[in-house]
Scaffold this motif. Structure first.
Motif, mmCIF file in Angstrom:
data_model
loop_
_atom_site.group_PDB
_atom_site.id
_atom_site.type_symbol
_atom_site.label_atom_id
_atom_site.label_comp_id
_atom_site.label_asym_id
_atom_site.label_seq_id
_atom_site.Cartn_x
_atom_site.Cartn_y
_atom_site.Cartn_z
ATOM 1 N N ASP A 13 -18.115 26.054 27.517
ATOM 2 C CA ASP A 13 -18.420 25.170 28.644
ATOM 3 C C ASP A 13 -19.696 24.360 28.440
ATOM 4 O OD1 ASP A 13 -19.981 27.529 28.927
ATOM 5 O OD2 ASP A 13 -20.340 27.007 31.023
ATOM 6 N N SER A 39 -13.085 24.678 30.049
ATOM 7 C CA SER A 39 -12.770 25.583 31.158
ATOM 8 C C SER A 39 -11.536 26.392 30.795
ATOM 9 C CB SER A 39 -12.499 24.793 32.447
ATOM 10 O OG SER A 39 -11.298 24.046 32.334
ATOM 11 N N LYS A 66 -8.907 26.687 32.562
ATOM 12 C CA LYS A 66 -7.726 25.885 32.908
ATOM 13 C C LYS A 66 -7.358 24.944 31.756
ATOM 14 C CE LYS A 66 -5.980 22.694 36.440
ATOM 15 N NZ LYS A 66 -6.314 21.948 37.676
ATOM 16 N N ASP A 126 -14.860 28.558 35.458
ATOM 17 C CA ASP A 126 -13.726 28.796 36.367
ATOM 18 C C ASP A 126 -12.990 30.101 36.060
ATOM 19 O OD1 ASP A 126 -12.728 27.976 33.944
ATOM 20 O OD2 ASP A 126 -11.040 26.874 34.827
#
Length: 456
Positions: A22, A46, A48, A71
């Protein structure tokens, strides 16, 4: 500025490494280093993003994962990767050399881990090797390899019962007595009870009479020994009074001196209704009921200390848990010694499960470390294990009694002879002896203790 999703141009149609980091600067640095060595990269920022790439990009040949994500958790990404492609080599990036987090990551499927600031040469070499193996992988597998144990729950009923007892004890402030053989992780159970209770944010203080003179134990608990007078110097800590909101764990409670036993019982009676008083967790390696009969331990103190009882099983009483213990032990040993993780063969596992483990977990970890550091082909075979013998170096012998003529023996004598005969017939394997006698493994251990077969 971080991309919401990797750019189309950053998803090449060649074998590539997914870099899940990140921090933009760190991610860029990794990608530049890998590109210099001819390795294509797909940066993600992330969980996702990574999930989407893993599901859509068939050209990912390895993955670098930061455990701390905005996340989610990097461990979850590893598990997802394992479900989508179990063969994909995964590596972990961690900000500090945390053994616990690395253990979790490797249990979730990571092949190795790199600590920031990472060694670029080691990272590149590891990735190149893993990607080459991944590119030439085959569908067939060696069935002698042991599959990973993904469950965090013990398989043995006896261990689950012990943990349930500890869980119930944690809900109260009453004294707890933990019993079990040497090196069976009684202290870990004490920590579990403490962390599960209302005082989890308070200190857990340990006193061990096995390594302290009797007078020092009294001083630790009460402030001074009975042999002292207030005019004499040398007052102790008096933990029972100075740490009233803490939990005190007394190991080897059976070694407490008679005067300390009397004073501890007096303190328990005086503070029986004081909810703010220090909580006591004690542990004993010996069977206290036998010690009481011998006059070496107070019966009233035993009652007061054992409002809640937790009995920790011996390792040989729970062979079903050995595969899970092996996985954890091998992972921790490899991390601490920076070794590549070897694999247990089924034959080796069967050998470990059939052994009686007189030294319990202490012996178990010693055997596993020997095996991990002696294997040369990343397969732990029986030949990699040290000789599994008793501490005296002798094979177990059970010829402690002669045959007993019928009609002249007590039931106890016959039962003892049956146990000895079964153990001899099974080569000392207690689990098989239990099956031969048609009793539980725990019954066999209780009989061994009852008949004082000390060479077992």
């Amino acid at each position: 500025m971080k991309n919401a999703m990797p750019q189309k141009s950053s998803t090449p149609q060649h074998p590539s490494v997914l870099v899940l980091e990140d921090d933009q600067t760190t991610s860029d640095l990794i990608c530049v280093v890998l590109k210099k060595h001819g390795i294509q990269t797909v940066p993600c920022f992330s969980a996702k993003d990574a999930d989407s790439v893993l599901r859509k990009n068939e050209h990912i040949s390895a993955m670098l994962v930061d455990l701390s994500l905005p996340d989610g958790d990097g461990i979850d990404v590893l598990r997802t990767s394992g479900q989508l492609n179990p063969e994909l080599p995964c590596f972990v990036l961690t900000a500090k050399n945390s053994v616990d987090s690395a253990v979790l990551a490797m249990k979730a499927g990571a092949q190795d881990y790199f600590t920031k600031p990472f060694e670029t040469e080691k990272m590149v070499t590891s990735l190149q090797t893993a990607m080459a193996v991944f590119a030439n992988r085959t569908i067939t597998r060696n069935h002698d390899h042991l599959p990973l144990q993904g469950s965090h729950h013990w398989k043995s009923r006896i261990m689950r019962q012990a943990l349930e007892s500890a869980k119930q004890a944690a809900k109260t402030q009453s004294p707890v007595l933990i019993s079990g053989g040497q090196y069976t992780s009684k202290k870990a159970f004490a920590q579990l009870i403490h962390k599960g209770g209302k005082r989890k944010n308070k200190p857990l203080l340990t006193i061990n009479p096995a390594v302290m003179p009797a007078a020092q134990v009294e001083m630790e608990l009460f402030g001074m020994a009975l042999s002292q007078t207030p005019s004499k110097p040398g007052y102790g800590i008096a933990k029972l009074e100075k740490f009233r909101d803490a939990t005190i764990y007394i190991e080897n409670i059976e070694l407490l001196s008679p005067q300390a036993q009397a004073r501890l019982h007096e303190w328990l009676m005086a503070n029986e209704d004081d909810v703010a008083a220090c909580r006591l967790i004690t542990a004993s390696t010996l069977e206290l009921s036998k010690t009481i009969k011998e006059g070496r331990f107070r019966r009233d103190l035993w009652y007061a200390l054992s409002v809640y009882r937790v009995e920790v099983p011996l390792l040989a009483e729970r062979p079903e848990d050995i595969p899970q213990l092996c996985e954890d032990a091998i992972t921790r040993i490899c991390i601490s010694k920076k070794l590549r993780r070897p694999t247990l063969t089924r034959k080796t596992l069967e050998t470990l499960m059939d052994y009686s483990w007189p030294g319990n977990l202490s012996e178990f970890y010693s055997v596993l470390e020997h095996a991990v550091t002696h294997t040369t082909d990343r397969l732990i075979c029986p030949a990699d294990l040290p000789p599994l013998r008793s501490p005296s170096g002798q094979l177990h012998s059970y010829r402690s009694i002669e045959g007993i003529p019928l009609g002249t023996a007590s039931i106890d004598d016959i039962t003892k002879l049956s146990l000895v005969s079964a153990l001899e017939a099974c080569g000392g394997n207690r689990r098989r002896a239990a099956e031969r006698l048609n009793v539980s493994l725990r019954t066999v251990y209780n009989m061994i203790r009852r008949y004082e077969l000390t060479d077992v």
